[in-house]
Scaffold this active site. Sequence first.
Site, short mmCIF file in Angstrom:
data_model
loop_
_atom_site.label_atom_id
_atom_site.label_comp_id
_atom_site.label_asym_id
_atom_site.label_seq_id
_atom_site.Cartn_x
_atom_site.Cartn_y
_atom_site.Cartn_z
N VAL A 28 20.52 74.95 16.16
CA VAL A 28 20.26 76.39 16.15
C VAL A 28 18.82 76.74 16.51
O VAL A 28 18.51 77.91 16.77
CB VAL A 28 20.63 76.97 14.76
CG1 VAL A 28 19.58 76.61 13.72
CG2 VAL A 28 20.84 78.47 14.82
N TYR A 29 17.92 75.77 16.54
CA TYR A 29 16.51 76.06 16.83
C TYR A 29 16.35 76.56 18.26
O TYR A 29 16.65 75.86 19.23
CB TYR A 29 15.64 74.82 16.62
CG TYR A 29 15.48 74.37 15.19
CD1 TYR A 29 15.89 75.16 14.12
CD2 TYR A 29 14.93 73.13 14.89
CE1 TYR A 29 15.75 74.74 12.81
CE2 TYR A 29 14.78 72.69 13.58
CZ TYR A 29 15.21 73.50 12.55
OH TYR A 29 15.08 73.08 11.25
N VAL A 30 15.85 77.78 18.37
CA VAL A 30 15.60 78.43 19.67
C VAL A 30 16.85 78.34 20.56
O VAL A 30 16.77 78.04 21.76
CB VAL A 30 14.37 77.83 20.38
CG1 VAL A 30 13.86 78.76 21.48
CG2 VAL A 30 13.24 77.56 19.40
N GLY A 43 19.15 76.18 20.83
CA GLY A 43 19.42 74.87 21.42
C GLY A 43 18.29 74.35 22.29
O GLY A 43 18.30 73.18 22.70
#
Length: 331
Positions: A52-54, A56
């Site tokens: 979920v960070y940025v 993907g």
Amino acid sequence: MKYKKLGKSGAIVSELCLGTMTFGKGTSEKDAVRMVHQFLDYGGNFIDTADVYVGGKSEEIVGEAIKDRRSDVVLATKVRMKTGENPNDVGYSRKRVMEGVEQSLKRLKTDYIDLYQLHVWDHLTPIEETLRTLNDLISSGKVRYIGCSNFLAWQLMKSLSISEQKNIAKFITIQPQYSLLHREMDREMLSLCQEEGIGILPWAPLGGGFLTGKYDSLHKPDEEWRLVTAGPGEYYWENKALERNFIILEKVKKIAAEIDKTPAQVALNWLLMKEGITSPIFGARTLEQFEENINAAGWQLSKEHFEELDQISALPPEYPNRFIEKFKRDI
């Protein structure tokens, strides 16, 4: 750089873990790749990201950075948060986890993940379903070990018990918020992890930047800093700008001045010395911040300074811990 066992596994990880939540937002791809390479050159081998960070992008950058040094890295990522508009693009159903791991593998440019972690408890999906799915991923070779993050003590213990009963893979780590500012883990989780041999990988070891020393009063600053611009949540200014926290910060700054270190280095070093902690996950938006944080390793606070920080940040005595402590037996 020192190394520790990753929970009850035989895997060895560096005492600091590089967090990558800012990769692709706040940290350019060029700087992020340089950061990863410098981390590996310094002897670090443990890198943490999440699907979920940025959106993907963080996984993509990490994959690009380590593609020629994959065997040097213990790579951790996470699954659970919403990644699309489909109702099955969130949670821990077998469908979601099976699809999620394939998407992460593609972004990370690898055919296996060393540590696959559940990002936070999912009240909808039976944990038995999720654990069996994770066990299948280990059997298939796509995942080496499993861990969890942001679980309550009963949720971790329930998961471990089910794995024991079903003779399937167990969590070997937990990734909680833990720092001089946030020691809620001390109530139950820390002793549970020590009892069960669970590796602890603290996130936000600098309290979202609070322990770097750039915040110096209860007055909300005007600068575009993380705690100022963040919405309601763990990084919200109002959750950090407490009188207790400023008292802790002043002690950190005082010790830092005495030993010619930065407040961030002192706060991280306290965690490195804390019994039960495997590898704090530090992030860095800039290469300068990375250099500062990586230099929290390679030295130790004095016993006196460690105890000063431990005492000033300790939670107040609470039931049932104070009751249990009263009747503690020694041989």
